[in-house]
Structure formats: C-alpha cells, structure tokens
Write a protein that holds these residues in place. Structure first.
Motif, mmCIF file in Angstrom:
data_model
loop_
_atom_site.group_PDB
_atom_site.id
_atom_site.type_symbol
_atom_site.label_atom_id
_atom_site.label_comp_id
_atom_site.label_asym_id
_atom_site.label_seq_id
_atom_site.Cartn_x
_atom_site.Cartn_y
_atom_site.Cartn_z
ATOM 1 N N ASN A 41 0.821 -1.208 0.000
ATOM 2 C CA ASN A 41 0.000 0.000 0.000
ATOM 3 C C ASN A 41 0.852 1.255 0.000
ATOM 4 O O ASN A 41 1.901 1.286 0.653
ATOM 5 N N ARG A 45 0.609 4.217 -7.352
ATOM 6 C CA ARG A 45 1.670 5.064 -6.823
ATOM 7 C C ARG A 45 2.138 6.166 -7.759
ATOM 8 O O ARG A 45 2.985 6.972 -7.372
ATOM 9 N N ASP A 46 1.624 6.221 -8.959
ATOM 10 C CA ASP A 46 2.071 7.266 -9.884
ATOM 11 C C ASP A 46 1.078 8.417 -9.980
ATOM 12 O O ASP A 46 1.370 9.432 -10.609
ATOM 13 N N HIS A 48 -2.362 10.427 -7.625
ATOM 14 C CA HIS A 48 -3.191 10.471 -6.423
ATOM 15 C C HIS A 48 -4.608 10.031 -6.792
ATOM 16 O O HIS A 48 -5.197 10.537 -7.746
ATOM 17 N N LEU A 300 0.899 9.288 0.237
ATOM 18 C CA LEU A 300 1.700 9.146 -0.987
ATOM 19 C C LEU A 300 2.147 10.504 -1.510
ATOM 20 O O LEU A 300 1.324 11.378 -1.780
ATOM 21 N N VAL A 302 3.745 12.383 -4.714
ATOM 22 C CA VAL A 302 3.924 12.192 -6.155
ATOM 23 C C VAL A 302 4.601 13.435 -6.709
ATOM 24 O O VAL A 302 4.031 14.529 -6.694
ATOM 25 N N ALA A 313 -4.523 8.374 -1.692
ATOM 26 C CA ALA A 313 -3.970 7.211 -2.380
ATOM 27 C C ALA A 313 -4.755 5.968 -1.965
ATOM 28 O O ALA A 313 -4.915 5.692 -0.769
#
Length: 341
Positions: A41, A45-46, A48, A300, A302, A313
């Motif tokens: 988790n 990840r690239d 939001h 997260l 980015v 995220a």
C-alpha cells in the motif's frame, strides 16, 4: 566588496548547486494499457487517487477511482474517474479515464465518489458531481451514466441529475453525495447516498429514475461514503463515521440488516482513521473467494506534491469475518495483501 577571480566562479556555482534542495524525481506515469505489479500500500503510486469502487465481472476485478489533482493548499480538485483491473490482485492494468464530470452537460466539475454496477448486460455508473448553476440547480448532485462494457465510454443516461440538492432536506449543499447501489434477487435496485444524513430510494427498471419515496436511515455517527454488500443472507452497510470524541477524522463503521430496507443495527468499527487524511471511503468486494476492503490514505508523495487531504492514495486490505458474521477489525498496513498465495 571582495571580487573572486574568474577561475573560481565555476567552483562556487558547483558548491551552491550542491547545497540547493534536490528536485523531486520525475514521475513515470503509466499509460492506458500499461500494467504494474502490486507492491503493498498504496496500491496506485504514480497518481493520487481516492474513493475506490470495486466491481467484479467474470474473472476480473475492476476498480474505479477519482483522480485527485489538488496542488498546494487546494482542498479538492478531482477531475476525472479512472479505471484499473486485475485477474489476480497482483498484476494490475491501467485503463485510463472512463468519464469526466463535464460529460454530464448539466455538471460543472468535481469527480466525487461513484459506484458502477452491472444489470441486464449494461453497466450503470452512479456518481457525484457539482451541478452547474446555469443549468437550474446548484450544489452536489447524483448523476447516472451508462455503457455497454465496464470500461465505457460512459455517457449520461438521462440528460439531467438523478438527485439534486433541492430534492432532499439535508443540512447543506453537499448532502447528496456518495451513491452506492444494490440489486436484489427479484431485480429491484436500491440507491443509497448522503452526507450527514443517509438516504435511500428504489430505482425504476430503467435505472435512471426513482421508483418510490426517499427515506432517511438513522445510523450512529454517519458522515458519508456508504457502501452496501451482502454475505450469507446478511446485508452490510459500511460507511465513513465521525465521532470527534474518539478521533478528529473519519473512520469506517458498519451496520447489518436481514433485509435491504432494514432495520439496520450498528455493529461497530471496521477500521480507524486514514493516515494523513481527514476522509476515508470504503469499497468492499468478494473476489475469487476472498473479501477485500479498499480505502484511501494520504501518505503518498507524487513528484513535488505531498500526500494529504486533496491528494489521497487508494489502498487495500483483506476483510475477514467472525463465526457470527461480524467483521473483524482491519489494520491498515503498508504490506497490505502481499501475503496472498
């Protein structure tokens, strides 16, 4: 004033550059059709993403999310709904946008929480947008779009809002949000939605009109984000709850009933507040014999944009049940479902 010889200037510039903050690494964005492997988790990840809505069709799980694009101190800027899918919960495919708020001609902005369901061979997309004041209403509204496959393209199914702010007596202009939909074995489909107050109503067979009056459901600490599912004859209603005596942010609680119309009995908390996010939003699904809870956090980063309220995220954990059908507490983890066989 001291004047440096010219031969020292490159050395000085290099030293200053070494002391400057490093630029954030470039983000390699997946493109439609690209795949990636689940690595714990957050799941995605690239970009939001927020408000996860899972749907199983055959042997594939589809996941619909809002695309958070807030920058700086902006609270929310959710511009489109994205779709992902998997056949094994490990390898995921990115399918790109399936719809934008302005695909509803009567909407102005805001790709808020949604759910897609399948009925009679078509896919129905119920979602929240900001109504365009120039189109006769204002505030949040529920729209419905339709497609012939789970990846769209989804198009407005009725040409106007299914639920407008004026249609309910809620406490503010955003009380008509977060639709969740359930179809009974007899074909009757029910719509639930709301912020601060939970509403429900039956849908007509055309899926684009209400077939009965709007009712209010009383649930302890209900805030928003309802999600309906059924297991072994029991109906479950998961939702974002708020009790500031317990925590200043939303948690996920649930209630159960023996009929979709209730009465609903509060059963407790599923999981606590999301890390670094005031909001949390449940999406529950059974897939290949296992139950999963999708939700979002705010952890997260980015590129140059840190995680937070408007930059969330999506994450996923296993959902387990006790012998009496009670949902066992879910711990939010970085490992997530990596222990899958």
């Amino acid at each position: 004033m001291v004047t440096l010889p010219l031969r020292f200037v490159p050395v000085l510039l290099a030293a200053l550059a070494a002391c400057a903050p490093a630029a954030p690494p470039a983000v390699m964005l997946t493109q439609p059709g690209d795949t990636f492997t689940y690595a714990g988790n957050p799941l995605i990840r690239d970009r939001h993403t927020a408000d996860p809505a899972p749907l199983v069709v055959g042997g594939r799980l589809y996941l619909y999310v809002g695309h958070d694009e807030a920058r700086g101190d902006q609270m929310f800027n959710i511009t489109q709904w994205l779709a992902y899918s998997t056949t094994d919960m490990r390898t995921w495919t990115y399918h790109g946008p399936v719809m934008r708020p302005t695909d509803f001609a009567w909407a102005a902005r805001d790709a808020w929480a949604s759910q897609v369901i399948e009925k009679d061979g078509r896919f129905w997309f119920y979602t929240t947008v900001e109504h365009d004041p120039a189109q006769g209403s204002s505030g949040k509204a529920v729209g419905v779009a339709m497609a012939d496959n789970p990846l769209g393209p989804f198009t407005d199914a009725r040409g106007s809002a299914l639920i407008r702010n004026e249609d309910t007596q809620g406490p503010h202009s955003w009380d008509d949000i977060d639709p969740t939909v359930w179809t009974e074995a007899d074909g009757t489909t029910w719509l639930f939605w709301g912020n601060a107050e939970l509403k429900m109503a039956p849908l007509a067979t055309d899926m684009t009109h209400l077939a009965g009056p709007i009712r209010t459901i009383e649930l302890p600490d209900f805030e928003e984000g309802p999600w309906i599912f059924e297991r072994q004859g029991t109906y479950y209603l998961a939702y974002a709850s708020m009790d500031k005596a317990i925590h200043p942010d939303e948690r996920i609680s649930y209630a159960t009933a023996l009929a979709i119309t209730g009465p609903w009995t509060w059963r407790g908390q599923i999981t606590g507040a999301a890390a670094n996010s005031f909001t949390i939003h449940p999406g529950v699904v059974e897939f290949q014999g296992e139950w999963y809870l999708f939700y979002h956090v705010g952890t997260l980063d980015v590129g140059d944009q840190p995680g937070g309220l408007g930059r969330r995220a999506v994450a996923v954990e296993r959902l387990r049940f006790g012998p009496d059908g009670a949902i066992l507490p879910v711990e939010q983890t970085a490992r997530g479902i990596l222990s899958l066989p």
